[in-house]
Design an enzyme around this catalytic site. Structure first.
Site, PDB file in Angstrom:
ATOM      1  N   ASN A   1      46.009  46.000  37.832  1.00 39.26           N
ATOM      2  CA  ASN A   1      45.069  45.807  38.937  1.00 39.26           C
ATOM      3  C   ASN A   1      45.824  45.144  40.088  1.00 39.26           C
ATOM      4  O   ASN A   1      46.149  43.959  40.025  1.00 39.26           O
ATOM      5  CB  ASN A   1      43.915  44.906  38.445  1.00 39.26           C
ATOM      6  CG  ASN A   1      42.971  44.497  39.560  1.00 39.26           C
ATOM      7  OD1 ASN A   1      43.015  45.045  40.661  1.00 39.26           O
ATOM      8  ND2 ASN A   1      42.120  43.519  39.269  1.00 39.26           N
TER       9      ASN A   1
ATOM     10  N   LYS B   1      44.716  44.477  42.941  1.00 45.82           N
ATOM     11  CA  LYS B   1      43.809  43.736  43.843  1.00 45.82           C
ATOM     12  C   LYS B   1      44.112  44.153  45.292  1.00 45.82           C
ATOM     13  O   LYS B   1      44.577  45.271  45.512  1.00 45.82           O
ATOM     14  CB  LYS B   1      43.931  42.224  43.621  1.00 45.82           C
ATOM     15  CG  LYS B   1      43.826  41.876  42.133  1.00 45.82           C
ATOM     16  CD  LYS B   1      43.572  40.443  41.864  1.00 45.82           C
ATOM     17  CE  LYS B   1      43.485  40.252  40.344  1.00 45.82           C
ATOM     18  NZ  LYS B   1      43.107  38.902  39.992  1.00 45.82           N
TER      19      LYS B   1
ATOM     20  N   HIS C   1      34.482  43.146  38.172  1.00 44.62           N
ATOM     21  CA  HIS C   1      35.544  42.130  38.115  1.00 44.62           C
ATOM     22  C   HIS C   1      34.963  40.791  38.578  1.00 44.62           C
ATOM     23  O   HIS C   1      34.096  40.754  39.461  1.00 44.62           O
ATOM     24  CB  HIS C   1      36.704  42.555  39.022  1.00 44.62           C
ATOM     25  CG  HIS C   1      37.922  41.701  38.843  1.00 44.62           C
ATOM     26  ND1 HIS C   1      38.032  40.460  39.429  1.00 44.62           N
ATOM     27  CD2 HIS C   1      39.054  41.889  38.130  1.00 44.62           C
ATOM     28  CE1 HIS C   1      39.194  39.923  39.074  1.00 44.62           C
ATOM     29  NE2 HIS C   1      39.834  40.772  38.286  1.00 44.62           N
TER      30      HIS C   1
ATOM     31  N   GLU D   1      36.012  38.644  40.535  1.00 45.55           N
ATOM     32  CA  GLU D   1      36.104  38.435  41.998  1.00 45.55           C
ATOM     33  C   GLU D   1      34.978  39.171  42.717  1.00 45.55           C
ATOM     34  O   GLU D   1      34.478  38.711  43.743  1.00 45.55           O
ATOM     35  CB  GLU D   1      37.496  38.884  42.497  1.00 45.55           C
ATOM     36  CG  GLU D   1      38.575  37.902  42.069  1.00 45.55           C
ATOM     37  CD  GLU D   1      39.941  38.518  41.822  1.00 45.55           C
ATOM     38  OE1 GLU D   1      40.215  39.644  42.289  1.00 45.55           O
ATOM     39  OE2 GLU D   1      40.755  37.856  41.134  1.00 45.55           O
TER      40      GLU D   1
ATOM     41  N   GLU E   1      37.864  38.942  30.636  1.00 46.30           N
ATOM     42  CA  GLU E   1      38.711  38.178  31.548  1.00 46.30           C
ATOM     43  C   GLU E   1      38.100  36.807  31.780  1.00 46.30           C
ATOM     44  O   GLU E   1      37.200  36.647  32.620  1.00 46.30           O
ATOM     45  CB  GLU E   1      38.832  38.909  32.895  1.00 46.30           C
ATOM     46  CG  GLU E   1      39.524  40.245  32.803  1.00 46.30           C
ATOM     47  CD  GLU E   1      40.214  40.598  34.128  1.00 46.30           C
ATOM     48  OE1 GLU E   1      41.420  40.827  34.112  1.00 46.30           O
ATOM     49  OE2 GLU E   1      39.546  40.595  35.163  1.00 46.30           O
TER      50      GLU E   1
ATOM     51  N   GLY F   1      44.808  34.644  37.439  1.00 45.26           N
ATOM     52  CA  GLY F   1      45.690  34.220  38.514  1.00 45.26           C
ATOM     53  C   GLY F   1      46.077  32.746  38.455  1.00 45.26           C
ATOM     54  O   GLY F   1      46.611  32.205  39.417  1.00 45.26           O
TER      55      GLY F   1
ATOM     56  N   SER G   1      46.172  36.169  33.506  1.00 46.35           N
ATOM     57  CA  SER G   1      47.549  35.691  33.381  1.00 46.35           C
ATOM     58  C   SER G   1      48.303  36.337  32.214  1.00 46.35           C
ATOM     59  O   SER G   1      49.158  35.697  31.594  1.00 46.35           O
ATOM     60  CB  SER G   1      47.590  34.159  33.309  1.00 46.35           C
ATOM     61  OG  SER G   1      47.042  33.607  34.504  1.00 46.35           O
TER      62      SER G   1
HETATM   63  P1  PGA Z   1      45.969  38.028  36.648  1.00 44.42           P
HETATM   64  O1  PGA Z   1      44.694  38.914  37.080  1.00 44.42           O
HETATM   65  O2  PGA Z   1      46.766  38.845  35.654  1.00 44.42           O
HETATM   66  O3  PGA Z   1      46.731  37.804  37.935  1.00 44.42           O
HETATM   67  O4  PGA Z   1      45.446  36.790  36.051  1.00 44.42           O
HETATM   68  C1  PGA Z   1      43.992  39.675  36.134  1.00 44.42           C
HETATM   69  C2  PGA Z   1      42.807  40.348  36.793  1.00 44.42           C
HETATM   70  O5  PGA Z   1      42.125  39.694  37.577  1.00 44.42           O
HETATM   71  O6  PGA Z   1      42.502  41.518  36.537  1.00 44.42           O
END
Ligand code: PGA
Length: 257
Positions: A12, A14, A98, A100, A171, A177, A216
């Site tokens: 992803n 983003k 997601h 976000e 997640e 992140g 992460s």
């Molecule tokens: P990350 O993001 O690997 O940077 O933690 C995962 C995601 O939000 O899909």
């Protein structure tokens, strides 16, 4: 007999990248990815880069996914992108719900269900449904309730044939992140719970359901997480922006089966 699920790694990006970035990343990735694993990998670039990433991926076998989809059909919805359009340009996956999107763009469980439903109207489009608790919810011991509520909305709002086509991504919001990965035990516990919840509806669907871990996930921790019995792959953010790291995460699949 338990079914052997074919694990999957989804990158992803983003809201990151450019045409130069996308072209370079795809070509570097295709050089480093084990050819036997390409069909287990999916890239989700930002919308404007989908067609060029599709072209760069060519016949490699790597799938193409979008990061979002409209809950409406084509029509007067300025700024939206429909599931029909995603299918038309060659997407076979789409991330839905997601964290976000849920927190920054006010996507409720009901909106998430309607997006999953729109994706499922396209025969070749697989929704990747994201669920997960915040740090406060985990600390307050509410993670089970939160995840089961997010799952239940979809299990109640989508028919069985649709549920059978969904991929789930767990997640934990506190791990996205942040560099704070869930431990393999923490993640396995949640994945098993999600599978149990689906099994209450249909045990065959639960057996074949892919449940990805995201938060992460990187080339250092992938092997341990992906070795867990109910972790069927990963949804990778930050590490998906570096071809070498992402290729290493994907190539871990050869070791974990
Ligand atoms: P990350 O993001 O690997 O940077 O933690 C995962 C995601 O939000 O899909």
């Amino acid at each position: 007999m338990t079914l052997k699920r074919r694990k999957k790694i989804v990158g992803n990006w983003k809201m990151n990248g450019s045409t130069v970035f996308a072209r370079t990343l795809v070509s570097d990735l295709l050089e480093q990815l084990s050819p036997a694993l390409t069909e287990q990998v999916c890239l989700c670039p930002p919308m404007p880069y989908l067609p060029m990433v599709a072209e760069a991926l060519g016949q490699s076998g790597v799938s193409l996914g979008a990061q979002n989809v409209s809950s409406y059909n084509d029509g007067a919805y300025t700024g939206e992108v429909s599931a029909t359009m995603l299918a038309d340009i060659g997407c076979d996956h789409v991330i839905v719900g997601h964290s976000e999107r849920r927190t920054l763009f006010a996507e409720t469980d009901a909106i998430v269900v309607s997006k999953v439903a729109k994706a499922l109207e396209q025969p070749g489009l697989t929704p990747i449904l994201c669920v997960g608790e915040t740090r406060e919810e985990r600390e307050a011991g509410q993670w089970q309730a939160v995840i089961s509520r997010q799952m239940q909305a979809v299990l109640e709002g989508i028919d069985r044939a649709g549920v059978a086509r969904i991929i789930v991504a767990y997640e934990p919001v506190w791990a996205i992140g942040t560099g704070l990965t869930a431990t393999a035990e923490q993640a396995q516990e949640v994945h098993a719970l999600i599978r149990q919840q689906v099994a209450a509806l249909d045990s065959a669907i639960a057996d074949s359901l892919l449940i990805l871990y995201g938060g992460s996930l990187n080339d250092q921790n992938a092997k341990e997480l992906l070795s867990q019995p109910d972790i069927d792959g990963g949804l990778v953010g930050g590490a998906a922006l570096v071809a070498e790291k992402f290729a290493r995460v994907c190539n871990t699949l050869a070791e974990v089966g």
